[in-house]
Design a protein around this motif. Structure first.
Motif, PDB file in Angstrom:
ATOM      1  N   GLN A  75      -6.357  -0.111 -16.071  1.00 20.40           N
ATOM      2  CA  GLN A  75      -6.515   1.041 -16.952  1.00 20.40           C
ATOM      3  C   GLN A  75      -5.383   2.049 -16.805  1.00 20.40           C
ATOM      4  O   GLN A  75      -5.366   3.068 -17.482  1.00 20.40           O
ATOM      5  CB  GLN A  75      -7.875   1.724 -16.696  1.00 20.40           C
ATOM      6  CG  GLN A  75      -9.039   0.807 -16.969  1.00 20.40           C
ATOM      7  CD  GLN A  75      -8.943   0.139 -18.327  1.00 20.40           C
ATOM      8  OE1 GLN A  75      -8.878   0.815 -19.364  1.00 20.40           O
ATOM      9  NE2 GLN A  75      -8.868  -1.193 -18.350  1.00 20.40           N
ATOM     10  N   ILE A  76      -4.452   1.753 -15.887  1.00 18.58           N
ATOM     11  CA  ILE A  76      -3.314   2.659 -15.695  1.00 18.58           C
ATOM     12  C   ILE A  76      -2.060   1.812 -15.870  1.00 18.58           C
ATOM     13  O   ILE A  76      -1.652   1.083 -14.960  1.00 18.58           O
ATOM     14  CB  ILE A  76      -3.425   3.349 -14.312  1.00 18.58           C
ATOM     15  CG1 ILE A  76      -4.710   4.185 -14.328  1.00 18.58           C
ATOM     16  CG2 ILE A  76      -2.206   4.216 -14.012  1.00 18.58           C
ATOM     17  CD1 ILE A  76      -5.140   4.735 -13.043  1.00 18.58           C
ATOM     18  N   GLU A  81       4.262  -1.377 -15.528  1.00 15.44           N
ATOM     19  CA  GLU A  81       5.683  -1.024 -15.716  1.00 15.44           C
ATOM     20  C   GLU A  81       6.430  -1.005 -14.378  1.00 15.44           C
ATOM     21  O   GLU A  81       7.516  -1.569 -14.247  1.00 15.44           O
ATOM     22  CB  GLU A  81       5.806   0.337 -16.413  1.00 15.44           C
ATOM     23  CG  GLU A  81       7.265   0.620 -16.752  1.00 15.44           C
ATOM     24  CD  GLU A  81       7.559   2.050 -17.203  1.00 15.44           C
ATOM     25  OE1 GLU A  81       6.624   2.862 -17.345  1.00 15.44           O
ATOM     26  OE2 GLU A  81       8.751   2.341 -17.382  1.00 15.44           O
ATOM     27  N   LEU A  82       5.814  -0.369 -13.373  1.00 16.70           N
ATOM     28  CA  LEU A  82       6.511  -0.298 -12.083  1.00 16.70           C
ATOM     29  C   LEU A  82       6.654  -1.691 -11.475  1.00 16.70           C
ATOM     30  O   LEU A  82       7.678  -2.021 -10.869  1.00 16.70           O
ATOM     31  CB  LEU A  82       5.779   0.655 -11.126  1.00 16.70           C
ATOM     32  CG  LEU A  82       6.524   0.954  -9.821  1.00 16.70           C
ATOM     33  CD1 LEU A  82       7.912   1.551 -10.070  1.00 16.70           C
ATOM     34  CD2 LEU A  82       5.730   1.906  -8.924  1.00 16.70           C
ATOM     35  N   LEU A  85       9.744  -3.253 -12.929  1.00 17.85           N
ATOM     36  CA  LEU A  85      11.003  -2.697 -12.402  1.00 17.85           C
ATOM     37  C   LEU A  85      11.245  -3.142 -10.959  1.00 17.85           C
ATOM     38  O   LEU A  85      12.356  -3.508 -10.582  1.00 17.85           O
ATOM     39  CB  LEU A  85      10.983  -1.165 -12.505  1.00 17.85           C
ATOM     40  CG  LEU A  85      10.896  -0.617 -13.943  1.00 17.85           C
ATOM     41  CD1 LEU A  85      10.732   0.893 -13.934  1.00 17.85           C
ATOM     42  CD2 LEU A  85      12.136  -1.016 -14.753  1.00 17.85           C
ATOM     43  N   LEU A  86      10.171  -3.147 -10.159  1.00 18.84           N
ATOM     44  CA  LEU A  86      10.336  -3.526  -8.749  1.00 18.84           C
ATOM     45  C   LEU A  86      10.635  -5.013  -8.596  1.00 18.84           C
ATOM     46  O   LEU A  86      11.255  -5.429  -7.608  1.00 18.84           O
ATOM     47  CB  LEU A  86       9.072  -3.158  -7.942  1.00 18.84           C
ATOM     48  CG  LEU A  86       8.692  -1.671  -7.901  1.00 18.84           C
ATOM     49  CD1 LEU A  86       7.467  -1.474  -7.007  1.00 18.84           C
ATOM     50  CD2 LEU A  86       9.839  -0.787  -7.410  1.00 18.84           C
ATOM     51  N   SER A  87      10.188  -5.810  -9.561  1.00 19.91           N
ATOM     52  CA  SER A  87      10.382  -7.262  -9.437  1.00 19.91           C
ATOM     53  C   SER A  87      11.869  -7.638  -9.444  1.00 19.91           C
ATOM     54  O   SER A  87      12.241  -8.725  -9.019  1.00 19.91           O
ATOM     55  CB  SER A  87       9.627  -8.011 -10.530  1.00 19.91           C
ATOM     56  OG  SER A  87      10.250  -7.813 -11.773  1.00 19.91           O
ATOM     57  N   ALA A 126       3.836  -1.981  -6.261  1.00 23.38           N
ATOM     58  CA  ALA A 126       3.707  -0.979  -7.333  1.00 23.38           C
ATOM     59  C   ALA A 126       2.439  -0.152  -7.132  1.00 23.38           C
ATOM     60  O   ALA A 126       2.463   1.071  -7.280  1.00 23.38           O
ATOM     61  CB  ALA A 126       3.694  -1.671  -8.688  1.00 23.38           C
ATOM     62  N   ASP A 127       1.346  -0.817  -6.755  1.00 22.26           N
ATOM     63  CA  ASP A 127       0.068  -0.113  -6.533  1.00 22.26           C
ATOM     64  C   ASP A 127       0.214   0.969  -5.458  1.00 22.26           C
ATOM     65  O   ASP A 127      -0.354   2.054  -5.564  1.00 22.26           O
ATOM     66  CB  ASP A 127      -1.023  -1.082  -6.063  1.00 22.26           C
ATOM     67  CG  ASP A 127      -1.313  -2.191  -7.047  1.00 22.26           C
ATOM     68  OD1 ASP A 127      -0.972  -2.034  -8.231  1.00 22.26           O
ATOM     69  OD2 ASP A 127      -1.871  -3.230  -6.622  1.00 22.26           O
TER      70      ASP A 127
END
Ligand code: AMP
Length: 318
Positions: A75-76, A81-82, A85-87, A126-127
């Motif tokens: 839900q966020i 997205e993060l 980018l981090l991948s 990311a979390d």
């Protein structure tokens, strides 16, 4: 935590108890990792129900949603997205060396791992980093993932600008609770669990089947408590005051396994009593639980959006 259904004792003693203990010392964020659940089960039919059940377990164990937002990852959207980018900041070879995924592939007989499953720790990074977490209270199997998160944070900060802290894992005294069948880890997929929501009758029955010292066949045979999980895990955690006595009586043969396991079950039932009582309340007030989730999601979203502003600025995106 992934919403794979009702929680078991391993979740409680390996992670959840730490969350409850730390929530007054830190600003906690508690994430229902529903995207992560897809790594091992593509069927989304029960995902919401499982998330709901797990949230009831959290609340029953003492998570206070007024101070610690609880929310679903899906839900966020900033998590997705993060993650993307981090991948870019980690190699596939590094992810293939991850011991936790190797263990899952072995235990679940996965022949061809998906791209998403291999990237499990990147989504987890990311979390954690979305909330600029510096302490991550997890069980032992998750420590390699926190290490990968540290590496990714370091890489991001060096490549762009310092945005993220390097988080540290925080373990409990029981970072890997063994299963009733003697396997190293209690887990749903192994079917060797005691659930927090199990009734006293079910707990007694499950415990009566727990594996003990194979050399102690008859009641009076001398036992070896140090290799018996009922002793070194369950009594140790749920019945610490009787440890010296049980140790003596098991070794001398005065105490048989049947009685010893019934005693362990009694203490586990007692330990879970307040959780069971609170669960009954939340089950009867499900609209309250829904409101808690909606409220947690809107609070977590604000923090996630703030972090993404920092990320966009650091990367000169937009
Ligand atoms: P999972 O269900 O794999 O998402 O796990 C949620 C959290 O519970 C993670 O921090 C795990 O490390 C922890 N956990 C799961 N099973 C156990 C266990 N048997 N002993 C200790 N911690 C566990």
């Amino acid at each position: 935590m992934r919403p794979t259904g009702k929680l078991h004792l391993g979740h409680l003693v390996g992670a959840l108890e730490n969350w409850v203990a730390l929530q007054r010392e830190y600003q906690n964020f508690h994430l229902i990792a529903d995207y992560h659940a897809l790594t091992t089960n593509l069927d989304t039919f029960k995902l919401y129900q499982n998330s709901f059940e797990m949230l009831i377990d959290w609340l029953s164990a003492g998570i206070d949603p007024k101070i610690s937002p609880v929310f679903r990852q899906s839900q966020i959207k900033e998590h997705a997205e993060l993650h993307l980018l981090l991948s870019m900041l980690i190699t596939s070879a590094r992810l293939e060396r991850n011991p936790t995924v190797k263990e899952q592939v072995r235990d679940l007989n996965i022949e061809n791992i998906s791209y998403g499953h291999l990237g499990y720790p990147v989504l987890q990074a990311a979390d954690i980093l979305l909330y600029k977490g510096d302490v991550v209270p997890v069980g032992e199997d998750q420590v390699p993932h926190v290490e990968i998160t540290r590496e990714i944070a370091r890489r991001f900060n060096a490549q762009y600008k310092k945005v993220f802290p390097e988080p540290e894992a925080k373990l409990t005294k029981f970072p890997r609770l063994p299963g009733l069948d003697g396997k190293m880890k209690m887990s749903k997929s192994a079917g060797n669990t005691i659930l927090l929501s199990d009734s006293p009758e079910v707990i007694k029955k499950k415990m009566s089947m727990a594996v003990t010292d194979p050399q102690k066949i008859r009641k009076n045979d001398p036992g070896r408590p140090e290799i018996c999980l009922v002793f070194y895990a369950y009594h140790q955690k749920f019945n610490p005051s009787e440890i010296p006595q049980i140790d003596r009586d098991c070794r001398s043969g005065a105490l048989g396994c049947v009685e010893c396991k019934a005693n362990a079950a009694k203490h586990i039932i007692e330990y879970l009593k307040p959780i069971r009582e609170k669960r009954a309340y939340f089950e009867a007030h499900s609209s309250e639980v829904k409101d808690i989730l909606i409220d947690g999601e809107s609070r977590a979203r604000i923090v996630a959006q703030e972090t993404m502003k920092d990320v966009h600025e650091a990367m000169a995106l937009g």
